[in-house]
Every structure is written in C-alpha cells, then in structure tokens.
Enzyme design. Sequence first.
Site, PDB file in Angstrom:
ATOM      1  N   LYS A   1       7.798   2.814 -10.230  1.00 53.96           N
ATOM      2  CA  LYS A   1       6.908   2.401 -11.321  1.00 53.96           C
ATOM      3  C   LYS A   1       5.501   2.863 -10.933  1.00 53.96           C
ATOM      4  O   LYS A   1       4.886   2.352  -9.998  1.00 53.96           O
ATOM      5  CB  LYS A   1       6.923   0.876 -11.471  1.00 53.96           C
ATOM      6  CG  LYS A   1       6.095   0.367 -12.634  1.00 53.96           C
ATOM      7  CD  LYS A   1       4.936  -0.488 -12.142  1.00 53.96           C
ATOM      8  CE  LYS A   1       4.027  -0.949 -13.260  1.00 53.96           C
ATOM      9  NZ  LYS A   1       3.192   0.134 -13.804  1.00 53.96           N
TER      10      LYS A   1
ATOM     11  N   SER B   1      -3.485  -3.330  -5.556  1.00 52.80           N
ATOM     12  CA  SER B   1      -4.415  -4.443  -5.361  1.00 52.80           C
ATOM     13  C   SER B   1      -3.702  -5.640  -4.728  1.00 52.80           C
ATOM     14  O   SER B   1      -2.469  -5.726  -4.739  1.00 52.80           O
ATOM     15  CB  SER B   1      -5.009  -4.839  -6.698  1.00 52.80           C
ATOM     16  OG  SER B   1      -3.960  -5.273  -7.544  1.00 52.80           O
TER      17      SER B   1
ATOM     18  N   GLU C   1       0.578  -1.708   0.945  1.00 46.77           N
ATOM     19  CA  GLU C   1      -0.624  -0.920   1.258  1.00 46.77           C
ATOM     20  C   GLU C   1      -1.692  -1.370   0.268  1.00 46.77           C
ATOM     21  O   GLU C   1      -1.713  -0.913  -0.870  1.00 46.77           O
ATOM     22  CB  GLU C   1      -0.338   0.583   1.079  1.00 46.77           C
ATOM     23  CG  GLU C   1       0.767   1.120   1.953  1.00 46.77           C
ATOM     24  CD  GLU C   1       0.281   1.503   3.342  1.00 46.77           C
ATOM     25  OE1 GLU C   1      -0.929   1.400   3.606  1.00 46.77           O
ATOM     26  OE2 GLU C   1       1.118   1.891   4.161  1.00 46.77           O
TER      27      GLU C   1
ATOM     28  N   CYS D   1      -8.964   3.761  -1.077  1.00 39.63           N
ATOM     29  CA  CYS D   1      -8.759   2.551  -0.271  1.00 39.63           C
ATOM     30  C   CYS D   1      -9.463   2.653   1.080  1.00 39.63           C
ATOM     31  O   CYS D   1     -10.059   1.689   1.547  1.00 39.63           O
ATOM     32  CB  CYS D   1      -7.275   2.299  -0.088  1.00 39.63           C
ATOM     33  SG  CYS D   1      -6.368   3.743   0.460  1.00 39.63           S
TER      34      CYS D   1
ATOM     35  N   GLU E   1     -13.949  -5.872  -2.060  1.00 39.46           N
ATOM     36  CA  GLU E   1     -13.835  -4.408  -2.108  1.00 39.46           C
ATOM     37  C   GLU E   1     -14.516  -3.938  -3.396  1.00 39.46           C
ATOM     38  O   GLU E   1     -14.175  -4.409  -4.482  1.00 39.46           O
ATOM     39  CB  GLU E   1     -12.350  -4.009  -2.132  1.00 39.46           C
ATOM     40  CG  GLU E   1     -12.145  -2.514  -2.270  1.00 39.46           C
ATOM     41  CD  GLU E   1     -10.663  -2.115  -2.433  1.00 39.46           C
ATOM     42  OE1 GLU E   1      -9.931  -2.778  -3.197  1.00 39.46           O
ATOM     43  OE2 GLU E   1     -10.254  -1.139  -1.789  1.00 39.46           O
TER      44      GLU E   1
HETATM   45  P1  NAP Z   1      -3.086  -2.398  -9.129  1.00 35.38           P
HETATM   46  O1  NAP Z   1      -3.696  -2.899 -10.373  1.00 35.38           O
HETATM   47  O2  NAP Z   1      -2.505  -3.360  -8.189  1.00 35.38           O
HETATM   48  O3  NAP Z   1      -1.982  -1.322  -9.591  1.00 35.38           O
HETATM   49  C1  NAP Z   1      -1.128  -0.716  -8.670  1.00 35.38           C
HETATM   50  C2  NAP Z   1       0.273  -0.673  -9.263  1.00 35.38           C
HETATM   51  O4  NAP Z   1       0.790  -2.002  -9.356  1.00 35.38           O
HETATM   52  C3  NAP Z   1       0.306  -0.104 -10.686  1.00 35.38           C
HETATM   53  O5  NAP Z   1       1.485   0.626 -10.833  1.00 35.38           O
HETATM   54  C4  NAP Z   1       0.311  -1.359 -11.516  1.00 35.38           C
HETATM   55  O6  NAP Z   1       0.833  -1.159 -12.801  1.00 35.38           O
HETATM   56  C5  NAP Z   1       1.212  -2.240 -10.699  1.00 35.38           C
HETATM   57  N1  NAP Z   1       1.077  -3.673 -10.954  1.00 35.38           N
HETATM   58  C6  NAP Z   1      -0.048  -4.381 -11.198  1.00 35.38           C
HETATM   59  N2  NAP Z   1       0.238  -5.690 -11.282  1.00 35.38           N
HETATM   60  C7  NAP Z   1       1.576  -5.810 -11.080  1.00 35.38           C
HETATM   61  C8  NAP Z   1       2.478  -6.928 -11.049  1.00 35.38           C
HETATM   62  N3  NAP Z   1       2.070  -8.174 -11.221  1.00 35.38           N
HETATM   63  N4  NAP Z   1       3.781  -6.670 -10.813  1.00 35.38           N
HETATM   64  C9  NAP Z   1       4.212  -5.413 -10.620  1.00 35.38           C
HETATM   65  N5  NAP Z   1       3.411  -4.325 -10.654  1.00 35.38           N
HETATM   66  C10 NAP Z   1       2.113  -4.529 -10.866  1.00 35.38           C
HETATM   67  O7  NAP Z   1      -4.073  -1.534  -8.287  1.00 35.38           O
HETATM   68  P2  NAP Z   1      -5.167  -0.531  -8.797  1.00 35.38           P
HETATM   69  O8  NAP Z   1      -6.349  -1.306  -9.161  1.00 35.38           O
HETATM   70  O9  NAP Z   1      -4.595   0.388  -9.800  1.00 35.38           O
HETATM   71  O10 NAP Z   1      -5.388   0.304  -7.451  1.00 35.38           O
HETATM   72  C11 NAP Z   1      -6.452   0.122  -6.649  1.00 35.38           C
HETATM   73  C12 NAP Z   1      -6.124  -0.717  -5.442  1.00 35.38           C
HETATM   74  O11 NAP Z   1      -5.156  -0.059  -4.646  1.00 35.38           O
HETATM   75  C13 NAP Z   1      -7.348  -0.850  -4.564  1.00 35.38           C
HETATM   76  O12 NAP Z   1      -7.441  -2.130  -4.044  1.00 35.38           O
HETATM   77  C14 NAP Z   1      -7.090   0.168  -3.461  1.00 35.38           C
HETATM   78  O13 NAP Z   1      -7.805  -0.071  -2.291  1.00 35.38           O
HETATM   79  C15 NAP Z   1      -5.610   0.045  -3.294  1.00 35.38           C
HETATM   80  N6  NAP Z   1      -5.040   1.231  -2.644  1.00 35.38           N
HETATM   81  C16 NAP Z   1      -4.532   1.085  -1.381  1.00 35.38           C
HETATM   82  C17 NAP Z   1      -4.007   2.193  -0.730  1.00 35.38           C
HETATM   83  C18 NAP Z   1      -3.426   2.064   0.660  1.00 35.38           C
HETATM   84  O14 NAP Z   1      -2.693   2.958   1.073  1.00 35.38           O
HETATM   85  N7  NAP Z   1      -3.700   1.004   1.393  1.00 35.38           N
HETATM   86  C19 NAP Z   1      -3.990   3.438  -1.357  1.00 35.38           C
HETATM   87  C20 NAP Z   1      -4.520   3.542  -2.632  1.00 35.38           C
HETATM   88  C21 NAP Z   1      -5.027   2.415  -3.276  1.00 35.38           C
HETATM   89  P3  NAP Z   1      -0.119  -1.049 -14.096  1.00 35.38           P
HETATM   90  O15 NAP Z   1      -0.916   0.187 -13.921  1.00 35.38           O
HETATM   91  O16 NAP Z   1       0.854  -0.975 -15.199  1.00 35.38           O
HETATM   92  O17 NAP Z   1      -0.964  -2.286 -14.101  1.00 35.38           O
END
Ligand code: NAP
Length: 457
Positions: free
Chosen positions: A155, A208, A229, A263, A360
């Site tokens: 997904k 996130s 991650e 990140c 962050e």
């Molecule tokens: P996000 O909102 O958590 O989205 C990431 C993924 O999770 C998307 O596919 C999203 O789908 C899905 N998602 C969100 N809520 C969900 C739930 N309740 N159940 C299942 N899936 C769910 O994160 P983001 O804001 O797009 O990404 C940024 C974050 O990722 C930042 O905090 C960044 O630091 C972190 N990040 C970490 C790394 C690492 O390797 N540590 C790498 C890159 C990014 P939808 O798009 O449909 O909401």
Amino acid sequence: MAYQTINPTTNELLKTYANHTDADIEAALDTAHKLYKSQWSKGPIQPRLQVLERLADLIDARKEELARIATVEMGKLISDARDEVWIIAEIARYYARNAEKFLAPSKIDSQLGEAWVENHPIGVLLAVEPWNFPYYQLMRVFAPAIAAGNPVVAKHASIVPHCASVFEELVNEAGAPKGAWKNLFITSTQVANIIADERVQGAAMTGSEGAGSAIAAQAGKYLKKSTLEMGGNDVFVVLDDADLEKAVEIGVFSRLHISGQECICAKRFVLHENIADEFLARFTTAMATVTIGDPLDESTKLGPLSSAEAVKGLSKQVERALQNGATLHLGGKAIAGKGNFFEPTILTDVTRDNPAYFEEFFGPVAQIYVVKSDDEAVELANDSRYGLAGAVFSQNIERAKSLASRIETGAVWINTFASTAPELPFGGVKRSGYGRELSELGIKEFVNQKLVLVAKS
Ligand code: NAP
C-alpha cells in the site's frame, strides 16, 4: 482516501485512480500465498535474483521517464529524482549479487553437535510506504523480500499512485511471477484487515508515528513481525574546529533536500558557541538566497512541498513554535501564488518547554541551538523522543567519532550529509522505529532463521 496525482508545483489534478475492492485484496492474497507455497519461493534462489538483475537494467533504461514521474507527482527536484532512480537500480543489483551469500546457512560451534542456521522465507508481507522517496521506499522492501522468497502486497501513499503503478509494471516486466509484488490502492481499514489475515506473516512500514503505531498495534494483536521506519529530529552538530564552509554548504543542502521532507535530514542545528555566530550568518545568507521554483527546472534548489495539506500543517507548526517563544530568524510562511511552496525558515530560541523542541518539522525549517561543549551537544542530541540519525562536523575525526558513539540514534554521519547506500543499514531507535532496512541486516528481518542440530553420535 482518494488515490490522486496532483502536481504540487501547480496543484493541478492530473489523474484519479480507482481503489481496489475487498475482492481484489482477496485475490491478491490468494495469489501471493500460492506463490509462497510454490517452488519459486522455496526453491533455488537464482531465478529470483535474476528478476532483480533484469529489474535494475529496466530501471536504468527508463531513468529519465521515471524521474519525471516522481517530480511531477511529489515535487522533488529532477536531479534528486534521477538520484533516486539510480539508487533503486543499485539496491536491486546489490541484493541480486549478495543475497545468496547473506542467506547461506551459517555454522554454529556447539557442544551439542553439528549445528547451523538456515534462512527461509516466512510468507506474504505487507509494505506500507510514504511518498517522499516514492520508488526507493518500495525497493527497500521489494529487493530483499523477493531474494528471500517472500511475496509482498503493497500500500503506497495516496498522493503517489503513478509511482506505485509504474513500479509494479517494472517488476512484472522484469519477469517476477504474479503475486511477487502487488500494488493495492486501499484504505487504512483494508490495511488492518490484511495484517489480520492468516496468510500474511509480516508488515514493513515507513511513515509517521500515528500510522506506524496503528500498524504495529494491529501486527502485535495478530502476533505478526513488523519493522517500523518512522520520522526523526536529527541533529547537525557543528563543533568549533569544523570546516565551516563545508558545514554550511552541507547543512543547507541537508535541510532543504526534498524540500526538507526527508526523514534523515538535518533538523536541529547544534552549534558550538565559538562558531555559532559565524555559522548562523553564513547559513542564513545561503538559505535566504536559495533558488526556489519549478522542480523540473535544473537551476531550482528548493521545490514545493508534496501537498497543500503539508503546507497547512507546517505553517501551523511554525506559528505554534513562535507562540511558544521561538524567534523567527528567517522566512516562516507559505509563499503566495501557485503551488505548495514554503519559505526557507530558521527558528532560534527554541526552549525545552516549546512543543517545537520535540517535533519533527517536515519542510524547510531549521532550528538553531548553541552549546558550550561536546557533552552539552550530546545531551541535547539525546534529549529527543526520536532516534533516527544525526551528523557531526569536526576536523578532529577522533573527537567526532567519540560524539558519534554517544548519540542515541540508528546512524551518525561524520563530515557528510545523511547519505544512503544499499550496503548501509537504515533504521532508528526510540520513536523513530525498530528494525533495519537495506544491507545484510535488512534481508534478515523477514526470514525464518531456523536452527538445525544433528546430535552427537
Ligand atoms: P504517513 O501519513 O504515515 O503515510 C505513510 C503511509 O502510511 C502512507 O501509505 C499512508 O497512506 C499510510 N497510512 C497512514 N495512516 C495509516 C493508517 N492508520 N493505517 C494504515 N496506513 C496508514 O506518513 P507521511 O506523512 O506520508 O510520511 C512522512 C513521515 O515518514 C515522516 O515522519 C518521515 O520522517 C517518515 N519517513 C521515515 C523514513 C525512514 O526510513 N525512517 C523514510 C521516509 C519517511 P495514505 O497516503 O493513504 O494516508
């Protein structure tokens, strides 16, 4: 959530994609599970590794097209998109050429007899991935999974459906059997149902904290292995003997890379008091004069944020930081006009009681802290709920190494920016998550490390 391609440079809606149904999910899991049960997963590794070799070549051949798709869909600079396409081919090749060695049985000296550990696939995996590295995140899961023999249902983030589709196309074209990688445009509820399904044995999640926590909770409930991650609040420590020109150049690059939506980029700048004023002056000039514009234009250095929502969220965060006593040293707001642009921003005087201290900022917002000693730098670095990565700048490498060892994160870079390579493990501690991707460590996350013991006769 609707899966849509909206160009963040113009906010033009380019395409809406239909969601997958529960019946589609059932078919995907059935196909993936049958593949896991087949000789393809359990048999010799070479046919699977050859898919990765072919995939790498296909990616190389379509580098420019793939880079443009990512830039148009999520707004990263075209040069960064090319780098991302380059590294995903490298990751595919890395596992194609090293996975056999990583997964080979390893002997154990034991008093009980002849003993060894074999590495076997565990079954269907779920990958939930973010948009900021729309191909790299997928390849970090796919390459080790296919090498190990684990089929994946994926997904991707709802704002990068074109990247998700083209990645699936490439995998199929490379000759992966049906079920090796299935992209699904699905909701959070459907994600939870997939984790609960008996055929699924693990979940790899990047994103996130909220999403990570939801996925880990569901995985915990159904006793499935997970890796997380999550985000970070990385320090960029500049000691008083650092090469300042280099530190400023890399600091600006790191804070503005992917419009600050990375990140592992520099988020908290921790400056030794002896160089703080000079660093801040040079850093401010560089941030203030950066070329902002269309990410497809080769001269642009700062493109848009990924979505209008992201701009709203970042604006609120900056306002809250200021209301709680931070000083606005530069920028601070969205740029009026077309697209999701945000000014390069510098905050000073962020105290520990300010929510910003622990947050962050996923955008071009730098926080500046001044410290008197190496010990104080370490204390500040570790006073974080996150533990993803960090950087230390010093011309005394032994001094920098000593700091690096004391910083509580999954990685520390010395005199360089947060760089990644297939052979380097990636992951964090604390609320930055657990488990590792890439390298030999990454491929061992989702395998059955099975002990076999032959009793002494
Ligand atoms: P996000 O909102 O958590 O989205 C990431 C993924 O999770 C998307 O596919 C999203 O789908 C899905 N998602 C969100 N809520 C969900 C739930 N309740 N159940 C299942 N899936 C769910 O994160 P983001 O804001 O797009 O990404 C940024 C974050 O990722 C930042 O905090 C960044 O630091 C972190 N990040 C970490 C790394 C690492 O390797 N540590 C790498 C890159 C990014 P939808 O798009 O449909 O909401």
